[in-house]
Design a protein around this motif. Sequence first.
Motif, PDB file in Angstrom:
ATOM      1  N   THR A  25       2.814  13.596 -12.238  1.00 16.23           N
ATOM      2  CA  THR A  25       1.958  12.466 -12.600  1.00 16.23           C
ATOM      3  C   THR A  25       2.483  11.721 -13.819  1.00 16.23           C
ATOM      4  N   PRO A  93       0.701  -0.440 -16.692  1.00 15.25           N
ATOM      5  CA  PRO A  93       0.633   0.235 -15.393  1.00 15.25           C
ATOM      6  C   PRO A  93      -0.759   0.187 -14.783  1.00 15.25           C
ATOM      7  N   ARG A  95      -2.309   1.980 -11.271  1.00 16.21           N
ATOM      8  CA  ARG A  95      -2.088   2.785 -10.057  1.00 16.21           C
ATOM      9  C   ARG A  95      -3.329   2.734  -9.188  1.00 16.21           C
ATOM     10  N   ALA A  97      -5.111   3.779  -5.510  1.00 18.96           N
ATOM     11  CA  ALA A  97      -5.095   4.668  -4.352  1.00 18.96           C
ATOM     12  C   ALA A  97      -6.013   4.104  -3.280  1.00 18.96           C
ATOM     13  N   GLN A 122       2.288  -3.523 -13.952  1.00 18.16           N
ATOM     14  CA  GLN A 122       3.176  -2.599 -13.248  1.00 18.16           C
ATOM     15  C   GLN A 122       2.353  -1.913 -12.148  1.00 18.16           C
ATOM     16  N   GLU A 124       1.299   0.028  -8.749  1.00 18.80           N
ATOM     17  CA  GLU A 124       1.716   1.103  -7.854  1.00 18.80           C
ATOM     18  C   GLU A 124       0.599   1.336  -6.848  1.00 18.80           C
ATOM     19  N   SER A 126      -0.712   3.739  -3.836  1.00 19.64           N
ATOM     20  CA  SER A 126      -0.578   5.058  -3.231  1.00 19.64           C
ATOM     21  C   SER A 126      -1.516   5.150  -2.037  1.00 19.64           C
ATOM     22  N   HIS A 134      -8.816  11.258  -9.294  1.00 13.32           N
ATOM     23  CA  HIS A 134      -8.323  10.291 -10.273  1.00 13.32           C
ATOM     24  C   HIS A 134      -7.540  10.941 -11.400  1.00 13.32           C
ATOM     25  N   GLU A 137      -4.227  12.916 -10.343  1.00 15.24           N
ATOM     26  CA  GLU A 137      -3.169  12.102  -9.750  1.00 15.24           C
ATOM     27  C   GLU A 137      -2.912  10.813 -10.536  1.00 15.24           C
ATOM     28  N   VAL A 139      -4.687   8.256 -11.173  1.00 12.00           N
ATOM     29  CA  VAL A 139      -5.133   7.066 -10.447  1.00 12.00           C
ATOM     30  C   VAL A 139      -6.092   6.263 -11.328  1.00 12.00           C
ATOM     31  N   ASP A 140      -5.860   4.968 -11.414  1.00 13.18           N
ATOM     32  CA  ASP A 140      -6.761   4.097 -12.178  1.00 13.18           C
ATOM     33  C   ASP A 140      -7.924   3.602 -11.334  1.00 13.18           C
ATOM     34  N   SER A 142      -9.479   3.613  -7.120  1.00 10.23           N
ATOM     35  CA  SER A 142      -9.357   3.981  -5.713  1.00 10.23           C
ATOM     36  C   SER A 142     -10.274   3.078  -4.895  1.00 10.23           C
TER      37      SER A 142
END
Length: 302
Positions: A25, A93, A95, A97, A122, A124, A126, A134, A137, A139-140, A142
């Motif tokens: 992670t 960043p 992220r 999901a 940035q 990402e 997933s 969260h 992984e 994750v910001d 989902s």
Amino acid sequence: MNLLQLIRSFTRTAEAGSIAAAARTLGISATAVGQNITRLETHLGVRLFNRSTRQLALSEAGALYLAQVRHIEGDLARAEAAVTTGDIAPAGPLRIACSRAFGRHVLAPLLPALQQRYPQLQLELSLSDHAVRHAQEAVDVSIRIGEQLDDRLVARPLARVPFVLCAAPSYLAAGTPASVAQLARHPALRYRFPTDGRPLPWLLEDTTRRIDAAMQPGMVCDDIDALAELAAAGGGITRLAAFVAEPYLRDGRLQALLTDDPRGRLAPMEVFFCVSDRRDFTARIRALHAHLQAGLPPAWRV
């Protein structure tokens, strides 16, 4: 000594349950994570983990320390968000999901415009149909359907996506159902939900009565795009979200059923925008939320 970096390695390891998972992670090596934890223990003068060849468990001091520091990263992000106003663009960043089908068909086409608007983001993405955690992984945000909701998350309604009953013209050549009752003569091609292994029920909007339960047994699949292909090949009747069904309907590979029967209207897919805490709505996450709301078809918006 970068104390925040050491704390980040400690908290991610505690949440993930292993140094290797924390390293994934964080995007650094397991050796680096282990060294950071050792440096933090030396700095504090206590042992944070009880280690054995088989497991890694928090010590009493480690559990106490985790309770005090686990929110530091979030607090820093919120402090940054507090001053990220006016002409200061979202950056850093982010992220996301999401389930595979919604991610492929809905999110992926929308995200490039967000990246172009805010080039310092940035992003990402997933994609997984399994339960996403969260913290473990990193994750910001989902994007989840109603069946995936977790009461530990803050969920905002994002969309109500129509479902479509459909089948291939080659299958319907032997007889097209003209009512909900006539569906009982046909096999149902159903989606198996990977989180708990059960096929998702087909519910009517007004009565929440299951209509798939009365149908003949058909094939079951845990990938919605493959399920659409099974239907297009004449396997039976299926229920697809509008974003999956639309290209098949447009080119004639599938035909929508019971569109003129108000008693055959299916309950929609409820989609939610989820974060870990209400305070997590930083500039990055607010920008994503607003972008998705604006980019979704008007008929889906809530």
